[in-house]
Design a protein around this motif. Structure first.
Motif, short mmCIF file in Angstrom:
data_model
loop_
_atom_site.label_atom_id
_atom_site.label_comp_id
_atom_site.label_asym_id
_atom_site.label_seq_id
_atom_site.Cartn_x
_atom_site.Cartn_y
_atom_site.Cartn_z
N PHE A 29 0.70 -1.34 0.03
CA PHE A 29 -0.07 0.00 0.00
C PHE A 29 0.89 1.21 0.10
N LEU A 30 1.76 1.19 0.80
CA LEU A 30 2.67 2.50 1.03
C LEU A 30 3.55 2.75 -0.40
N PHE A 31 4.19 1.54 -0.82
CA PHE A 31 5.15 1.86 -2.05
C PHE A 31 4.32 1.79 -3.26
N ALA A 32 3.32 1.11 -3.39
CA ALA A 32 2.73 0.81 -5.12
C ALA A 32 1.24 1.68 -4.90
N ILE A 33 0.73 2.16 -3.80
CA ILE A 33 -0.36 3.02 -4.00
C ILE A 33 -0.16 4.29 -3.58
N LEU A 34 -0.08 4.40 -2.23
CA LEU A 34 0.10 6.02 -1.54
C LEU A 34 1.27 6.73 -2.40
N ARG A 35 2.43 6.10 -2.59
CA ARG A 35 3.30 6.65 -3.31
C ARG A 35 3.19 7.19 -4.65
N PRO A 36 2.76 6.57 -5.54
CA PRO A 36 2.22 7.05 -6.72
C PRO A 36 1.04 8.06 -6.97
N PHE A 37 0.50 7.89 -5.89
CA PHE A 37 -0.88 8.62 -5.96
C PHE A 37 -0.88 9.59 -4.75
N ASN A 38 0.32 10.15 -4.43
CA ASN A 38 0.61 10.62 -3.13
C ASN A 38 -0.43 12.00 -3.05
N GLU A 39 -0.79 12.75 -4.30
CA GLU A 39 -1.70 13.91 -4.08
C GLU A 39 -2.88 13.63 -3.78
N TYR A 40 -3.42 12.43 -3.48
CA TYR A 40 -4.75 11.73 -2.88
C TYR A 40 -4.57 11.37 -1.34
N PHE A 41 -3.40 11.40 -0.92
CA PHE A 41 -3.01 11.07 0.35
C PHE A 41 -2.34 12.24 1.34
N GLY A 42 -1.35 12.95 0.61
CA GLY A 42 -0.78 14.02 1.14
C GLY A 42 0.57 13.61 1.96
N MET A 43 0.93 12.78 2.32
CA MET A 43 2.30 12.41 2.97
C MET A 43 3.17 12.35 2.04
N PRO A 44 4.10 13.12 2.52
CA PRO A 44 5.45 13.28 1.49
C PRO A 44 5.96 12.18 1.05
N VAL A 45 6.78 11.98 -0.12
CA VAL A 45 7.04 10.77 -0.56
C VAL A 45 8.35 10.00 0.06
N ASP A 46 9.10 10.93 0.58
CA ASP A 46 10.17 10.49 1.27
C ASP A 46 9.78 9.77 2.68
N ILE A 47 8.76 10.10 3.07
CA ILE A 47 8.33 9.50 4.30
C ILE A 47 7.48 8.16 4.03
N LEU A 48 6.84 8.18 2.77
CA LEU A 48 6.37 7.07 2.49
C LEU A 48 7.26 5.84 2.31
#
Length: 135
Positions: A29-48
């Protein structure tokens, strides 16, 4: 639900498998979903990336324990349980720190992850306590 928890407590080795599967799902979830779709979640990519690396390490640890630890599983279970607790604390701190940039979906994801992890931690601790009572 309580019968599943009872079975996990009675078979603590299977908790390593559950923990490992949970960690790989978190990594995905963190690497394959939240990271590429970061604008929908808001956590910085480096934190993910950091959180996904921790999840990958926890997965490797738990799966190794599942396959290799035969007896004397308590210290290994305590280690992953405390690691999970620290991961929850880190995640809560990051949610608080980045709250202004997180979306409602991002907050929901991280709160759900924390709640699920607390459930796993509870079952792991219960298995450890029960093993001491049985001896």
């Amino acid at each position: 639900m309580s019968s599943i928890i009872s079975r996990l407590i009675q078979s603590p080795k299977s908790l390593f498998l559950v923990d490992g599967i949970g960690a790989i799902i978190t990594f995905f979830f963190l690497f394959a979903i939240l990271r590429p779709f970061n604008e929908y979640f808001g956590m910085p990519v480096d934190i993910l990336l950091l959180l996904s690396a921790i999840a990958a390490i926890f997965c490797l640890y738990s799966m190794t324990c599942y396959f290799l630890v035969k007896d004397h599983w308590r210290p290994f279970m305590m280690a992953i349980s405390m690691g999970n607790l620290l991961y929850c604390c880190l995640t809560m701190g990051l949610v608080i720190y980045y709250f202004q940039s997180l979306t409602a979906l991002g907050v929901t994801y991280f709160i759900a992850e924390i709640i699920l992890l607390f459930g796993i931690i509870f079952v792991e601790q219960k298995a450890i306590v029960r093993s001491y009572q049985g001896n």
